[in-house]
Structure formats: C-alpha cells, structure tokens
Write a protein that holds these residues in place. Sequence first.
Motif, PDB file in Angstrom:
ATOM      1  N   ARG A   9      36.366  50.863  43.555  1.00 18.04           N
ATOM      2  CA  ARG A   9      37.605  50.102  43.725  1.00 18.04           C
ATOM      3  C   ARG A   9      37.313  48.669  44.153  1.00 18.04           C
ATOM      4  N   TYR A  10      36.288  48.518  44.996  1.00 14.13           N
ATOM      5  CA  TYR A  10      35.904  47.203  45.486  1.00 14.13           C
ATOM      6  C   TYR A  10      34.387  47.062  45.376  1.00 14.13           C
ATOM      7  N   LEU A  11      33.967  45.862  44.993  1.00  9.00           N
ATOM      8  CA  LEU A  11      32.535  45.604  44.823  1.00  9.00           C
ATOM      9  C   LEU A  11      32.251  44.176  45.228  1.00  9.00           C
ATOM     10  N   VAL A  12      31.198  43.974  46.018  1.00 11.44           N
ATOM     11  CA  VAL A  12      30.779  42.627  46.391  1.00 11.44           C
ATOM     12  C   VAL A  12      29.336  42.442  45.948  1.00 11.44           C
ATOM     13  N   LYS A  13      29.092  41.423  45.152  1.00  9.94           N
ATOM     14  CA  LYS A  13      27.760  41.163  44.624  1.00  9.94           C
ATOM     15  C   LYS A  13      27.384  39.696  44.844  1.00  9.94           C
ATOM     16  N   ARG A  14      26.121  39.432  44.700  1.00 10.33           N
ATOM     17  CA  ARG A  14      25.635  38.055  44.863  1.00 10.33           C
ATOM     18  C   ARG A  14      25.419  37.411  43.491  1.00 10.33           C
ATOM     19  N   THR A  15      25.528  36.099  43.463  1.00  6.76           N
ATOM     20  CA  THR A  15      25.290  35.333  42.241  1.00  6.76           C
ATOM     21  C   THR A  15      23.921  35.684  41.666  1.00  6.76           C
ATOM     22  N   GLY A  16      23.893  35.934  40.358  1.00  2.00           N
ATOM     23  CA  GLY A  16      22.636  36.238  39.687  1.00  2.00           C
ATOM     24  C   GLY A  16      22.321  37.717  39.581  1.00  2.00           C
ATOM     25  N   GLU A  17      23.029  38.543  40.311  1.00  2.00           N
ATOM     26  CA  GLU A  17      22.789  39.981  40.247  1.00  2.00           C
ATOM     27  C   GLU A  17      23.307  40.548  38.928  1.00  2.00           C
ATOM     28  N   LYS A  18      22.701  41.634  38.484  1.00  3.44           N
ATOM     29  CA  LYS A  18      23.205  42.375  37.333  1.00  3.44           C
ATOM     30  C   LYS A  18      24.173  43.417  37.861  1.00  3.44           C
ATOM     31  N   LEU A  78      27.676  42.871  33.688  1.00  2.00           N
ATOM     32  CA  LEU A  78      27.599  41.436  33.931  1.00  2.00           C
ATOM     33  C   LEU A  78      26.114  41.130  34.057  1.00  2.00           C
ATOM     34  N   GLU A  79      25.575  40.445  33.060  1.00  4.25           N
ATOM     35  CA  GLU A  79      24.127  40.262  32.985  1.00  4.25           C
ATOM     36  C   GLU A  79      23.589  39.483  34.182  1.00  4.25           C
ATOM     37  N   SER A  80      24.304  38.456  34.579  1.00  6.53           N
ATOM     38  CA  SER A  80      23.909  37.633  35.719  1.00  6.53           C
ATOM     39  C   SER A  80      25.196  37.120  36.349  1.00  6.53           C
ATOM     40  N   ALA A  81      25.644  37.832  37.373  1.00  8.11           N
ATOM     41  CA  ALA A  81      26.973  37.560  37.922  1.00  8.11           C
ATOM     42  C   ALA A  81      27.111  36.117  38.408  1.00  8.11           C
ATOM     43  N   SER A  82      28.280  35.566  38.163  1.00  8.97           N
ATOM     44  CA  SER A  82      28.577  34.215  38.649  1.00  8.97           C
ATOM     45  C   SER A  82      29.903  34.248  39.395  1.00  8.97           C
ATOM     46  N   THR A  83      30.127  33.232  40.215  1.00 11.41           N
ATOM     47  CA  THR A  83      31.332  33.221  41.056  1.00 11.41           C
ATOM     48  C   THR A  83      32.613  33.221  40.219  1.00 11.41           C
ATOM     49  N   GLN A 102      48.253  52.632  26.215  1.00  7.47           N
ATOM     50  CA  GLN A 102      46.951  52.548  26.848  1.00  7.47           C
ATOM     51  C   GLN A 102      47.063  53.138  28.242  1.00  7.47           C
ATOM     52  N   PHE A 103      46.079  53.932  28.611  1.00  5.19           N
ATOM     53  CA  PHE A 103      46.002  54.497  29.950  1.00  5.19           C
ATOM     54  C   PHE A 103      44.980  53.669  30.728  1.00  5.19           C
ATOM     55  N   PHE A 104      45.417  53.146  31.836  1.00  5.15           N
ATOM     56  CA  PHE A 104      44.558  52.277  32.628  1.00  5.15           C
ATOM     57  C   PHE A 104      43.961  52.998  33.826  1.00  5.15           C
ATOM     58  N   GLY A 105      42.767  52.571  34.191  1.00  7.56           N
ATOM     59  CA  GLY A 105      42.175  53.000  35.439  1.00  7.56           C
ATOM     60  C   GLY A 105      42.752  52.204  36.602  1.00  7.56           C
ATOM     61  N   PRO A 106      42.334  52.511  37.822  1.00  3.73           N
ATOM     62  CA  PRO A 106      42.895  51.846  39.007  1.00  3.73           C
ATOM     63  C   PRO A 106      42.375  50.426  39.208  1.00  3.73           C
ATOM     64  N   GLY A 107      41.322  50.055  38.489  1.00  2.00           N
ATOM     65  CA  GLY A 107      40.782  48.702  38.617  1.00  2.00           C
ATOM     66  C   GLY A 107      39.635  48.625  39.613  1.00  2.00           C
ATOM     67  N   THR A 108      38.774  47.649  39.377  1.00  2.00           N
ATOM     68  CA  THR A 108      37.690  47.316  40.304  1.00  2.00           C
ATOM     69  C   THR A 108      37.849  45.852  40.680  1.00  2.00           C
ATOM     70  N   ARG A 109      38.015  45.607  41.971  1.00  2.00           N
ATOM     71  CA  ARG A 109      38.080  44.214  42.414  1.00  2.00           C
ATOM     72  C   ARG A 109      36.667  43.762  42.740  1.00  2.00           C
ATOM     73  N   LEU A 110      36.147  42.886  41.922  1.00  2.00           N
ATOM     74  CA  LEU A 110      34.778  42.390  42.069  1.00  2.00           C
ATOM     75  C   LEU A 110      34.800  41.008  42.695  1.00  2.00           C
ATOM     76  N   THR A 111      34.006  40.849  43.742  1.00  2.93           N
ATOM     77  CA  THR A 111      33.812  39.543  44.366  1.00  2.93           C
ATOM     78  C   THR A 111      32.360  39.168  44.208  1.00  2.93           C
ATOM     79  N   VAL A 112      32.110  37.975  43.649  1.00  4.83           N
ATOM     80  CA  VAL A 112      30.751  37.476  43.477  1.00  4.83           C
ATOM     81  C   VAL A 112      30.562  36.304  44.433  1.00  4.83           C
ATOM     82  N   LEU A 113      29.618  36.470  45.356  1.00  2.00           N
ATOM     83  CA  LEU A 113      29.411  35.436  46.381  1.00  2.00           C
ATOM     84  C   LEU A 113      28.293  34.480  45.984  1.00  2.00           C
TER      85      LEU A 113
END
Lengths: 113, 113
Positions: A9-18, A78-83, A102-113
């Motif tokens: 549901r929630y994901l926090v990643k750093r710039t450049g991460e796959k 995301l090959e190389s995450a960006s903000t 269309q049937f939707f999932g609940p979503g993933t809120r991604l934050t790229v720091l």
Amino acid sequence: DVKVTQSSRYLVKRTGEKVFLECVQDMDHENMFWYRQDPGLGLRLIYFSYDVKMKEKGDIPEGYSVSREKKERFSLILESASTNQTSMYLCASSLLAAKDEQFFGPGTRLTVL
Amino acid sequence: SQKIEQNSEALNIQEGKTATLTCNYTNYSPAYLQWYRQDPGRGPVFLLLIRENEKEKRKERLKVTFDTTLKQSLFHITASQPADSATYLCALAALYNFNKFYFGSGTKLNVKP
C-alpha cells in the motif's frame, strides 16, 4: 468476490533504486493495466498487457518497464527510481478491455526520496 | 491533442437533490465511455458503461447520457445521499484502439445532509 491485489500500500524508495510493484488478479482476465494517478492529472496509462508476455505502451512509459510471465500477475518495474515518479500507482484488470469494466487494486503510494 | 475535461471544482449539493456531473472531450471518437467512483485512498470502482450508439443508460439511481455531437457525457445521481460523496471519473476508449482507456481527472461530489 473478484479481486485485484497489489503488493504494497505504501512504499518509500531512494533515487536510483530499482523498484518492483506487483499486481495479482484472480479473475482469469486477459487484460491488465498499470496507471499512475497524480492530483489534477487523473489516471494516466503507463503500460497494459493483453496476454501473457504481451505488452503495449500507454501514454507515459518512459522510465518504466513491465513483465507478465503468468496470466494472473503483472509487474511494473521502475528501472532507476526518480523523484518525479513519486505517485499513486494503480493496477487494473478486465475481461474485454474497453468493452468491459476494469477492476482496480487498492493502489500503491510510492514515495521516491 | 486529445483532452478529457471534468470540472475540477467540487460539486456541493444538498441530500435528496440530483447531482449532475459533466465529462467533455475533444479530438476523440470514443466507442465506449465509462464512469467510475473513487473514494480517498482507494482504487476506482466501475459504475456504468455506455456505447457510442446509446443515448442513455440507467442503473438504480444512476443515469448516464452520451452525446457524440456535443462531445459530452452527463452523469446523474438522483435522490443523492451523503454516502454518494466521492470523486467521479469518466473514462473513454477510442474507436481506433479499444484497449486503451483515457481518464478524466475527476470531479469531487459532496452531498450535505
């Protein structure tokens, strides 16, 4: 009850991460979609898949890739995450694409720091 | 370029009244038009689908019209209730590509008791 699930549901990643976002549907649908949703811009199609190993670009595929090795699973990479990829990511599936709901999932809120 | 417009301002109405939401499009030849409801933090949920050769579709308190001359769809909720408060999205699939959906950015409806 039909279901589309997303790995996080929630994901926090750093710039450049796959980053891998997983989507699974239990309805035996051929068509699966990845969207991102940003305020004021609505849902924008990133990629869709109409069969196993088949994919087609949507409107904003740059910086993303997808994988569909099994019918029920559609992954967004995301090959190389960006903000500027910080967003809500929504997966959907349907039986007949545009002719059907269309049937939707609940979503993933991604934050790229 | 293609464009789908929904009123970005929230629509505030009193319980029991009819809510009317608008979806205008330009540079499209939609074959199918769908309406979805989205609650905060959740994925959209399908409400109604209307085809280009249909003028009107109803489902319980919901009614959708589709005017290809005006390039407009209207979505009505009669006898509105506070539980109808949500964001409503329209989505179009073009004649030339049934697999791709294009979404508007949605209109937020607030139904006050």
